[in-house]
Design a protein around this motif. Sequence first.
Motif, PDB file in Angstrom:
ATOM      1  N   LEU A   1      50.589  16.424   2.311  1.00  0.00           N
ATOM      2  CA  LEU A   1      50.363  16.839   0.922  1.00  0.00           C
ATOM      3  C   LEU A   1      51.683  16.896   0.164  1.00  0.00           C
ATOM      4  CD1 LEU A   1      47.686  19.628   1.492  1.00  0.00           C
ATOM      5  CD2 LEU A   1      47.309  17.244   0.819  1.00  0.00           C
ATOM      6  N   ARG A   2      52.719  17.366   0.821  1.00  0.00           N
ATOM      7  CA  ARG A   2      54.041  17.409   0.183  1.00  0.00           C
ATOM      8  C   ARG A   2      54.536  15.999  -0.098  1.00  0.00           C
ATOM      9  NH1 ARG A   2      58.841  19.838   3.474  1.00  0.00           N
ATOM     10  NH2 ARG A   2      58.678  17.772   4.380  1.00  0.00           N
ATOM     11  N   ASP A   3      54.342  15.088   0.858  1.00  0.00           N
ATOM     12  CA  ASP A   3      54.761  13.692   0.657  1.00  0.00           C
ATOM     13  C   ASP A   3      54.037  13.053  -0.521  1.00  0.00           C
ATOM     14  OD1 ASP A   3      56.483  13.925   2.793  1.00  0.00           O
ATOM     15  OD2 ASP A   3      55.188  12.843   4.203  1.00  0.00           O
ATOM     16  N   ALA A   4      52.834  13.537  -0.819  1.00  0.00           N
ATOM     17  CA  ALA A   4      52.079  13.033  -1.970  1.00  0.00           C
ATOM     18  C   ALA A   4      52.514  13.709  -3.265  1.00  0.00           C
ATOM     19  CB  ALA A   4      50.586  13.255  -1.738  1.00  0.00           C
TER      20      ALA A   4
ATOM     21  N   ASN B   1      45.109   6.927   8.109  1.00  0.00           N
ATOM     22  CA  ASN B   1      45.702   6.145   6.999  1.00  0.00           C
ATOM     23  C   ASN B   1      46.625   7.000   6.141  1.00  0.00           C
ATOM     24  OD1 ASN B   1      44.292   3.761   7.722  1.00  0.00           O
ATOM     25  ND2 ASN B   1      42.460   4.587   6.733  1.00  0.00           N
ATOM     26  N   ARG B   2      47.535   7.697   6.843  1.00  0.00           N
ATOM     27  CA  ARG B   2      48.524   8.544   6.166  1.00  0.00           C
ATOM     28  C   ARG B   2      47.859   9.627   5.314  1.00  0.00           C
ATOM     29  NH1 ARG B   2      53.861   6.128   5.526  1.00  0.00           N
ATOM     30  NH2 ARG B   2      53.813   7.004   3.447  1.00  0.00           N
ATOM     31  N   ALA B   3      46.720  10.092   5.779  1.00  0.00           N
ATOM     32  CA  ALA B   3      45.976  11.200   5.164  1.00  0.00           C
ATOM     33  C   ALA B   3      45.511  10.883   3.742  1.00  0.00           C
ATOM     34  CB  ALA B   3      46.799  12.486   5.191  1.00  0.00           C
TER      35      ALA B   3
ATOM     36  N   VAL C   1      42.543  10.248   2.477  1.00  0.00           N
ATOM     37  CA  VAL C   1      41.365  11.003   2.037  1.00  0.00           C
ATOM     38  C   VAL C   1      41.741  12.448   1.743  1.00  0.00           C
ATOM     39  CG1 VAL C   1      39.106  11.877   2.755  1.00  0.00           C
ATOM     40  CG2 VAL C   1      39.724   9.505   3.210  1.00  0.00           C
ATOM     41  N   ALA C   2      42.510  13.054   2.632  1.00  0.00           N
ATOM     42  CA  ALA C   2      42.914  14.449   2.440  1.00  0.00           C
ATOM     43  C   ALA C   2      43.699  14.606   1.144  1.00  0.00           C
ATOM     44  CB  ALA C   2      43.739  14.933   3.629  1.00  0.00           C
ATOM     45  N   LYS C   3      44.661  13.740   0.923  1.00  0.00           N
ATOM     46  CA  LYS C   3      45.488  13.823  -0.290  1.00  0.00           C
ATOM     47  C   LYS C   3      44.638  13.655  -1.541  1.00  0.00           C
ATOM     48  CE  LYS C   3      48.853  11.138   1.866  1.00  0.00           C
ATOM     49  NZ  LYS C   3      50.012  10.229   1.852  1.00  0.00           N
ATOM     50  N   ALA C   4      43.722  12.709  -1.516  1.00  0.00           N
ATOM     51  CA  ALA C   4      42.873  12.465  -2.688  1.00  0.00           C
ATOM     52  C   ALA C   4      41.982  13.670  -2.987  1.00  0.00           C
ATOM     53  CB  ALA C   4      42.026  11.219  -2.476  1.00  0.00           C
ATOM     54  N   ARG C   5      41.405  14.263  -1.956  1.00  0.00           N
ATOM     55  CA  ARG C   5      40.521  15.416  -2.175  1.00  0.00           C
ATOM     56  C   ARG C   5      41.278  16.620  -2.714  1.00  0.00           C
ATOM     57  NH1 ARG C   5      36.210  15.122   2.876  1.00  0.00           N
ATOM     58  NH2 ARG C   5      35.394  13.085   2.268  1.00  0.00           N
ATOM     59  N   VAL C   6      42.445  16.877  -2.151  1.00  0.00           N
ATOM     60  CA  VAL C   6      43.233  18.018  -2.620  1.00  0.00           C
ATOM     61  C   VAL C   6      43.726  17.765  -4.042  1.00  0.00           C
ATOM     62  CG1 VAL C   6      45.307  19.406  -2.232  1.00  0.00           C
ATOM     63  CG2 VAL C   6      43.854  18.740  -0.289  1.00  0.00           C
ATOM     64  N   ALA C   7      44.208  16.576  -4.306  1.00  0.00           N
ATOM     65  CA  ALA C   7      44.686  16.251  -5.658  1.00  0.00           C
ATOM     66  C   ALA C   7      43.577  16.409  -6.683  1.00  0.00           C
ATOM     67  CB  ALA C   7      45.250  14.830  -5.689  1.00  0.00           C
ATOM     68  N   ALA C   8      42.380  15.936  -6.362  1.00  0.00           N
ATOM     69  CA  ALA C   8      41.252  16.040  -7.295  1.00  0.00           C
ATOM     70  C   ALA C   8      40.889  17.503  -7.553  1.00  0.00           C
ATOM     71  CB  ALA C   8      40.049  15.278  -6.750  1.00  0.00           C
TER      72      ALA C   8
END
Length: 105
Positions: free
Chosen positions: A9-12, A86-88, A90-97
Amino acid sequence: METRLRLHLRDARLPEPQVNAPIEDLYGEFVALGDLVYPEHRVVVEYDGGHHRTIEDQYNRDIDREYKIRSVGWELIRLNKSHLRNRAAVAKARVAAALDARACK
Protein backbone atom coordinates in the motif's frame (compact mmCIF):
# COMPACT_ATOMS: atom_id res chain seq x y z
CA MET A 1 1.46 -10.85 5.76
CA GLU A 2 -0.07 -7.69 7.20
CA THR A 3 3.37 -6.06 6.95
CA ARG A 4 3.74 -7.16 3.34
CA LEU A 5 0.30 -5.74 2.58
CA ARG A 6 1.16 -2.45 4.32
CA LEU A 7 4.36 -2.14 2.28
CA HIS A 8 2.45 -2.75 -0.96
CA LEU A 9 0.00 0.00 0.00
CA ARG A 10 2.87 2.36 0.76
CA ASP A 11 4.50 1.53 -2.59
CA ALA A 12 1.21 2.55 -4.22
CA ARG A 13 1.62 5.93 -2.50
CA LEU A 14 -1.48 5.41 -0.39
CA PRO A 15 -1.57 7.01 3.05
CA GLU A 16 0.23 5.14 5.81
CA PRO A 17 -2.32 3.24 7.91
CA GLN A 18 -2.17 2.84 11.66
CA VAL A 19 -1.20 -0.73 12.55
CA ASN A 20 -3.26 -2.77 15.05
CA ALA A 21 -5.17 0.36 15.93
CA PRO A 22 -8.50 0.69 17.72
CA ILE A 23 -11.68 1.18 15.77
CA GLU A 24 -14.09 3.46 17.60
CA ASP A 25 -17.68 4.49 17.14
CA LEU A 26 -18.75 8.14 16.76
CA TYR A 27 -18.68 8.54 20.55
CA GLY A 28 -15.11 7.30 20.89
CA GLU A 29 -16.14 3.92 22.28
CA PHE A 30 -13.95 0.93 21.43
CA VAL A 31 -15.39 -1.47 18.84
CA ALA A 32 -12.44 -3.63 17.73
CA LEU A 33 -8.76 -3.62 16.82
CA GLY A 34 -7.97 -3.43 13.13
CA ASP A 35 -4.96 -4.70 11.20
CA LEU A 36 -4.50 -1.57 9.07
CA VAL A 37 -6.63 1.39 10.07
CA TYR A 38 -7.36 4.72 8.39
CA PRO A 39 -9.30 6.51 11.15
CA GLU A 40 -9.72 9.76 9.22
CA HIS A 41 -11.54 7.82 6.50
CA ARG A 42 -13.15 5.28 8.80
CA VAL A 43 -11.66 2.47 6.71
CA VAL A 44 -10.10 -0.69 8.11
CA VAL A 45 -8.19 -3.27 6.09
CA GLU A 46 -8.10 -6.80 7.47
CA TYR A 47 -5.81 -9.54 6.24
CA ASP A 48 -7.35 -12.98 6.72
CA GLY A 49 -4.93 -15.88 6.95
CA GLY A 50 -6.09 -19.41 6.22
CA HIS A 51 -7.27 -20.00 9.79
CA HIS A 52 -9.98 -17.37 9.29
CA ARG A 53 -11.81 -19.84 7.06
CA THR A 54 -10.72 -23.21 8.42
CA ILE A 55 -11.38 -22.70 12.12
CA GLU A 56 -15.12 -22.47 12.62
CA ASP A 57 -15.01 -20.40 15.83
CA GLN A 58 -12.67 -17.89 14.18
CA TYR A 59 -14.89 -17.68 11.12
CA ASN A 60 -17.96 -17.07 13.31
CA ARG A 61 -16.17 -14.36 15.31
CA ASP A 62 -15.08 -12.70 12.07
CA ILE A 63 -18.67 -12.49 10.83
CA ASP A 64 -19.87 -10.92 14.08
CA ARG A 65 -16.88 -8.55 14.19
CA GLU A 66 -17.50 -7.43 10.61
CA TYR A 67 -21.11 -6.65 11.45
CA LYS A 68 -20.05 -4.64 14.50
CA ILE A 69 -17.50 -2.61 12.54
CA ARG A 70 -19.88 -1.85 9.68
CA SER A 71 -22.74 -1.03 12.05
CA VAL A 72 -20.79 1.94 13.43
CA GLY A 73 -20.14 3.37 9.97
CA TRP A 74 -16.75 1.97 9.05
CA GLU A 75 -15.80 0.45 5.71
CA LEU A 76 -14.14 -2.95 6.13
CA ILE A 77 -11.93 -4.39 3.42
CA ARG A 78 -11.14 -8.07 3.92
CA LEU A 79 -8.19 -9.43 1.97
CA ASN A 80 -6.28 -12.69 1.81
CA LYS A 81 -3.24 -14.07 0.00
CA SER A 82 -5.09 -14.18 -3.32
CA HIS A 83 -5.32 -10.38 -3.23
CA LEU A 84 -1.54 -10.01 -2.92
CA ARG A 85 -0.83 -11.61 -6.29
CA ASN A 86 0.52 -9.45 -9.13
CA ARG A 87 2.20 -7.03 -6.74
CA ALA A 88 -1.04 -6.73 -4.76
CA ALA A 89 -2.90 -5.01 -7.59
CA VAL A 90 -6.35 -6.02 -6.30
CA ALA A 91 -5.55 -5.03 -2.72
CA LYS A 92 -4.19 -1.64 -3.76
CA ALA A 93 -7.18 -0.93 -5.99
CA ARG A 94 -9.71 -1.82 -3.29
CA VAL A 95 -8.02 0.25 -0.62
CA ALA A 96 -7.54 3.21 -2.96
CA ALA A 97 -11.21 3.12 -3.98
CA ALA A 98 -12.40 3.00 -0.37
CA LEU A 99 -10.15 5.87 0.68
CA ASP A 100 -11.21 7.90 -2.34
CA ALA A 101 -14.90 7.26 -1.66
CA ARG A 102 -14.49 8.33 1.98
CA ALA A 103 -12.05 11.19 1.45
CA CYS A 104 -12.32 13.88 4.05
CA LYS A 105 -13.62 17.01 2.41
